[in-house]
Design an enzyme around this catalytic site. Structure first.
Site, PDB file in Angstrom:
ATOM      1  CE1 TYR A 198       0.645   0.726   4.318  1.00  0.00           C
ATOM      2  CE2 TYR A 198      -0.318  -1.539   4.478  1.00  0.00           C
ATOM      3  CZ  TYR A 198       0.276  -0.298   5.190  1.00  0.00           C
ATOM      4  OH  TYR A 198       0.674  -0.357   6.481  1.00  0.00           O
ATOM      5  CB  CYS A 199       1.158   4.435   0.368  1.00  0.00           C
ATOM      6  SG  CYS A 199       1.558   5.869   0.069  1.00  0.00           S
ATOM      7  N   PRO A 200       2.868   2.453  -2.463  1.00  0.00           N
ATOM      8  CG  PRO A 200       2.251   1.701  -4.719  1.00  0.00           C
ATOM      9  CD  PRO A 200       1.743   2.065  -3.275  1.00  0.00           C
TER      10      PRO A 200
END
Length: 279
Positions: free
Chosen positions: A145-147
């Site tokens: 998540y949120c790369p």
């Protein structure tokens, strides 16, 4: 001059411990407040630690999800998490008592590149864990998540993400460190959030296709018990080892006044989002 010398050796850093008692929106308002203080030479550099109860911090892109209401209901009603929209970064991250957030706030304009600011944080984290027999990599873990380009990982399992925000001549580099508990369980929750909020709909923006197995906590990766409080001590030891001069100067009256303005902006932003949701 190398970055460690430039940013830490004999450099004054003001330590602000906000590890209890704050709401997440207050944290983002404080970082903007300190960024302005540093940018205007009203304060030396600031290092701030902050921890929050179960909250998912959504980014600007998340606020445009087609079924955001359903996603947030899943977080609040089924998972027991609050959800707010932050003022930096594009996608959602998880905060809870097992996650330590660190903000490094220093002066910088266009001459300080985005990569340089990120690298300052990476240098500090590497110093904190230099005694561990692991290699900390900086590269995008695409199915987290949120790369982002400066994801921190060990053996391709992400345990930290970094964002930065620039306000009035100050740069705030913010990192979350997943220390205790299960990183993959947090990622599973975010995977399910996006599934509820997208429902298979095609969007212009590409939201992450999360694989929970590519995220882990430091507790898991180091294969030993490690607590958030331990890592806070590692932070202070690392700063001293790098040559930083630490102080704990209190928040000034001027900063409290500016903080109230930034906090009001956070409240307004989230009120506008809530108006659009069909709760």
């Amino acid at each position: 001059m190398d970055l460690a010398t430039k940013y830490f050796n004999q450099i004054n850093w003001r330590y602000v411990d906000h590890s209890s008692g704050l709401e997440p929106m207050q944290s983002f308002a404080f970082d903007d407040t300190f960024s302005e203080s540093v940018g205007k030479d009203l304060s030396c550099n600031v290092v701030r630690t902050w921890i929050h109860q179960h909250t998912v911090i959504l980014g600007i892109h998340d606020s445009r999800l087609p079924f955001l209401s359903d996603g947030i209901r899943f977080l609040t009603d089924e998972q027991g998490y609050n959800a707010i929209v932050r003022n930096s970064g594009g996608l959602g991250v998880v905060l809870d008592q097992g996650i330590l957030n660190i903000s490094l706030i220093f002066k910088g304009q266009t001459e300080t590149t985005i990569d340089e600011a990120f690298t300052v944080m990476y240098l500090l984290i590497s110093k904190m864990f230099e005694d561990e027999d692991v290699s900390i990599d900086t590269k995008e873990i695409e199915q987290s998540y949120c790369p982002g380009k400066f994801d921190l990982s060990i053996n391709d399992k992400k345990f930290a993400g970094i964002s930065q925000r620039r306000v009035r001549g100050g740069i705030a580099v913010q990192i979350y460190l997943c220390i205790e508990g299960s990183g993959s369980e947090r990622a599973l929750m975010m995977q399910q959030f996006y599934q509820r909020a997208l429902k298979g709909q095609t969007t212009k923006f590409h939201y992450p296709d999360i694989d929970p197995s590519c995220m882990a906590s430091l507790e898991t990766l180091l294969n030993r018990e490690i607590k958030v409080q331990d890592v806070m001590f590692l932070l202070l030891y690392a700063l001293k080892d790098l040559g930083a001069n630490l102080n704990m100067d209190p928040i000034t009256e001027d900063e409290w006044t500016r903080y109230e303005g930034y906090y009001d902006k956070m409240l307004e932003r989230n009120a506008k989002i809530n108006e659009k949701l069909d709760f």
